[in-house]
Design a protein around this motif. Structure first.
Motif, PDB file in Angstrom:
ATOM      1  N   UNK A 184      -6.384  13.776  -6.034  1.00  0.00           N
ATOM      2  CA  UNK A 184      -6.682  13.444  -4.636  1.00  0.00           C
ATOM      3  C   UNK A 184      -6.735  11.930  -4.438  1.00  0.00           C
ATOM      4  N   UNK A 185      -7.390  11.236  -5.370  1.00  0.00           N
ATOM      5  CA  UNK A 185      -7.477   9.775  -5.289  1.00  0.00           C
ATOM      6  C   UNK A 185      -6.088   9.152  -5.334  1.00  0.00           C
ATOM      7  N   UNK A 186      -5.261   9.623  -6.247  1.00  0.00           N
ATOM      8  CA  UNK A 186      -3.916   9.088  -6.381  1.00  0.00           C
ATOM      9  C   UNK A 186      -3.113   9.285  -5.106  1.00  0.00           C
ATOM     10  N   UNK A 187      -3.136  10.511  -4.563  1.00  0.00           N
ATOM     11  CA  UNK A 187      -2.346  10.797  -3.360  1.00  0.00           C
ATOM     12  C   UNK A 187      -2.870  10.053  -2.137  1.00  0.00           C
ATOM     13  N   UNK A 188      -4.170   9.752  -2.120  1.00  0.00           N
ATOM     14  CA  UNK A 188      -4.704   8.994  -0.992  1.00  0.00           C
ATOM     15  C   UNK A 188      -4.230   7.544  -0.999  1.00  0.00           C
ATOM     16  N   UNK A 189      -3.854   7.019  -2.172  1.00  0.00           N
ATOM     17  CA  UNK A 189      -3.386   5.637  -2.269  1.00  0.00           C
ATOM     18  C   UNK A 189      -1.915   5.487  -1.898  1.00  0.00           C
ATOM     19  N   UNK A 190      -1.163   6.574  -1.932  1.00  0.00           N
ATOM     20  CA  UNK A 190       0.273   6.455  -1.628  1.00  0.00           C
ATOM     21  C   UNK A 190       0.588   6.862  -0.180  1.00  0.00           C
TER      22      UNK A 190
END
Length: 191
Positions: A184-190
């Motif tokens: 979730x953290x990763x996808x929120x950054x992209x």
């Protein structure tokens, strides 16, 4: 606030007669029933169990995939390697050969996972039948050494005495939640 439900598949692997089926059933029914009469698993069996992960907003619903031993239907079991990201390698503490089989299974899984679209997986090592201490052929220290070598955790269990049966699955549920949150953290950054 309602819990968030996550779904995870766990492939249960090991030699014949290590107690994979009874372990799955004991976990699924919260230790309320232990059958003394299991037939050898000759096909893939699935069970479902939901686990609340303490300290989080998550419930993880496991699809436990109980497999026959590698001696039986090896090709059928291989098909499941690519469709799961969590594994439980089970050995019988009274059977050294079943312990040694876990190393081979781990290498096989890792090779297949690396060649597939998944680059990581989570695994636990389960030492079953810990209640049979007088017949023990694999020490706790040997199990811990193998777990360290495989970079996983060891859980000694006795499905016969309903001891520690939930622990490996609770551990996997916690790891699964952490992996989900990192995603979730990763996808929120992209975005």
């Amino acid at each position: 606030m309602a819990a968030t439900l996550l779904y995870a598949k766990v492939l249960i692997l090991g030699s014949s007669a290590v107690g994979k089926t009874s372990l799955c059933h004991s976990f699924q029914n919260d230790g309320t029933h232990f059958s003394k009469n299991y037939n050898m698993t000759i096909y893939i069996d699935t069970l479902v169990k939901s686990v609340k992960v303490p300290g989080t907003k998550y419930n993880v619903e496991f699809l436990l995939i109980d497999t026959p031993s590698k001696d039986c239907f090896s090709e059928m079991v291989h098909k499941y390697y690519k469709n799961v990201s969590m594994f439980a390698l089970v050995y019988d503490v009274t059977n050294r050969k079943s312990f040694e089989e876990c190393t081979r299974l781990f290498k096989e899984i890792k090779e297949m996972k690396v060649s597939s679209s998944f680059d990581s997986f989570h695994c636990v090592l389960i030492a079953n039948k810990s209640d049979l201490d007088q017949e023990r052929k694999v020490s706790t220290q040997e199990g811990e050494a193998l777990a360290k070598e495989l970079e996983t955790e060891l859980f000694e269990c006795s499905d016969n005495e309903m001891k520690n049966v939930d622990s490996p699955f609770n551990y996997l549920a916690g790891i699964y939640c952490k992996t989900y949150e990192k995603s979730l953290e990763y996808f929120s950054t992209i975005g």
